[in-house]
Design an enzyme around this catalytic site. Sequence first.
Site, mmCIF file in Angstrom:
data_model
loop_
_atom_site.group_PDB
_atom_site.id
_atom_site.type_symbol
_atom_site.label_atom_id
_atom_site.label_comp_id
_atom_site.label_asym_id
_atom_site.label_seq_id
_atom_site.Cartn_x
_atom_site.Cartn_y
_atom_site.Cartn_z
ATOM 1 N N GLU A 123 0.882 -1.054 -0.054
ATOM 2 C CA GLU A 123 -0.038 -0.373 -0.357
ATOM 3 C C GLU A 123 1.347 1.297 0.014
ATOM 4 O O GLU A 123 1.756 1.062 0.380
ATOM 5 C CB GLU A 123 -0.714 0.046 1.106
ATOM 6 C CG GLU A 123 -1.932 1.275 1.141
ATOM 7 C CD GLU A 123 -2.589 1.539 -0.067
ATOM 8 O OE1 GLU A 123 -2.498 2.280 0.034
ATOM 9 O OE2 GLU A 123 -3.703 0.213 -0.151
ATOM 10 N N ILE A 124 0.231 2.195 -0.558
ATOM 11 C CA ILE A 124 1.048 3.862 -0.609
ATOM 12 C C ILE A 124 0.827 4.359 0.350
ATOM 13 O O ILE A 124 1.292 5.324 0.807
ATOM 14 C CB ILE A 124 0.916 4.164 -1.712
ATOM 15 C CG1 ILE A 124 1.726 5.422 -2.770
ATOM 16 C CG2 ILE A 124 -0.158 5.073 -2.756
ATOM 17 C CD1 ILE A 124 1.875 5.789 -4.007
ATOM 18 N N LEU A 226 -7.419 -5.454 -5.725
ATOM 19 C CA LEU A 226 -9.808 -5.519 -5.671
ATOM 20 C C LEU A 226 -9.740 -3.742 -5.207
ATOM 21 O O LEU A 226 -8.840 -3.278 -4.424
ATOM 22 C CB LEU A 226 -9.649 -6.013 -4.344
ATOM 23 C CG LEU A 226 -8.877 -7.279 -4.347
ATOM 24 C CD1 LEU A 226 -8.801 -7.946 -3.134
ATOM 25 C CD2 LEU A 226 -9.463 -8.393 -5.056
ATOM 26 N N ASP A 229 -8.359 2.381 -7.719
ATOM 27 C CA ASP A 229 -8.921 3.975 -8.046
ATOM 28 C C ASP A 229 -9.076 3.609 -9.351
ATOM 29 O O ASP A 229 -8.061 3.192 -9.885
ATOM 30 C CB ASP A 229 -7.250 4.755 -7.599
ATOM 31 C CG ASP A 229 -7.652 6.007 -7.642
ATOM 32 O OD1 ASP A 229 -9.343 6.206 -8.131
ATOM 33 O OD2 ASP A 229 -6.757 7.218 -6.843
ATOM 34 N N THR A 304 -12.959 -7.277 1.375
ATOM 35 C CA THR A 304 -12.553 -5.721 2.060
ATOM 36 C C THR A 304 -13.193 -4.576 1.984
ATOM 37 O O THR A 304 -14.475 -5.106 2.683
ATOM 38 C CB THR A 304 -11.760 -5.459 0.538
ATOM 39 O OG1 THR A 304 -13.341 -5.208 -0.283
ATOM 40 C CG2 THR A 304 -11.200 -6.347 -0.078
ATOM 41 N N GLU A 305 -13.092 -3.997 2.870
ATOM 42 C CA GLU A 305 -13.788 -2.512 3.270
ATOM 43 C C GLU A 305 -14.073 -2.160 2.630
ATOM 44 O O GLU A 305 -15.865 -1.427 2.701
ATOM 45 C CB GLU A 305 -12.466 -1.923 4.363
ATOM 46 C CG GLU A 305 -12.242 -2.073 6.249
ATOM 47 C CD GLU A 305 -11.142 -2.870 5.478
ATOM 48 O OE1 GLU A 305 -10.828 -3.345 4.459
ATOM 49 O OE2 GLU A 305 -11.117 -4.038 6.555
ATOM 50 N N GLU A 306 -14.067 -1.567 1.410
ATOM 51 C CA GLU A 306 -14.728 -1.134 0.849
ATOM 52 C C GLU A 306 -15.903 -2.016 -0.380
ATOM 53 O O GLU A 306 -16.589 -2.100 -0.821
ATOM 54 C CB GLU A 306 -13.714 -0.903 -0.573
ATOM 55 C CG GLU A 306 -13.538 0.152 -2.480
ATOM 56 C CD GLU A 306 -14.508 1.230 -1.855
ATOM 57 O OE1 GLU A 306 -15.358 1.726 -2.238
ATOM 58 O OE2 GLU A 306 -13.529 1.823 -0.459
#
Length: 335
Positions: A123-124, A226, A229, A304-306
Amino acid sequence: MAGEGTAEGKEGPKLPQKRYFRQRAHVNVFNDMNFDYPERPSAQDWSAYYPTYFRPSAHSDAKRPSSPSSTHSQAKRGPAAAAETLAAAEPAKVEFADIGCGYGGLLVALAPLYPNTLMVGMEIRTKLVNYLQQRIEALREFQHEMLAKQTEGNAVEWVDVQAKLNREIAALAEPQAADQEELHDNGETERLVPGHYENIASMRINCQKYLPNFFEKGQLSKIFVLFADPHFKRRKHKARIITTTLLAEYAYVMKVGGVFYMITDVKDLYDWSVKHLDAFPLFERIPDEDLEHDPAVPCVVNSTEEGKKVARNKGSKYLACYRRIEDPAEQSPPS
């Protein structure tokens, strides 16, 4: 002492609270930012991320997000399991990569399903990496406390992983209070799980620049992209996580037969991704009926949360999975 962002309460392990780790969703992946990355995969020291599986390198300078639970967690890591793992003939290697892992819902869900497989979330966004690493370390500590109780002769329940996942999926159809956060509903704090979350970790990295620095050719068996963006503006499409150039890198680090998972709630991004994957010669689409027997798919769609947010809002999810196939140029010529 509890660190910033951890829940108040009894002494012992504390799960971080997401509200302390909010960060904007969009990051310019082309900006120059400071990252720790190895010159080559063999130079990467994974011991800071998976101390049960790796001995620290003599020249280790591996870094990870600092966490108030780090020292305590490593001190309580099971020595018997560590000794057994480190004595294995074959050195452990990371096999799953979740690119853009966010708050880590997928990793925490997959960890007990594949307890002997190392997986990393890449993750960035700094705050999300810090949150996830603190979450993982807290879950490990909960597991170690329960293992200690079991060693003392106390009865400790083991979770039924599949039944738990089925209950969580069913719960997504139920209404949720507006101020309720789905923080840790797929992380076990009261029951033992296979692997005890020792097989997952998170790191801050820009995968669009440095992925081949971490993984050897053919190392990964699963890559997950997943709810990425969507970069709606046409001039931003070059920043999308699935492009012809990046697919070449994914194909390089994936083993033949490995699976690439892609899901989104944006139809335009789905069409873009499928177009590029269909056109790439080293990936072939896996028929939907074949995915019914893949234990990772329910987690990809729902954990996933999204993904949970989309389900709560009755939105659509578009899933496509591709298998890495053999490069004709590398096939042995007929004798």
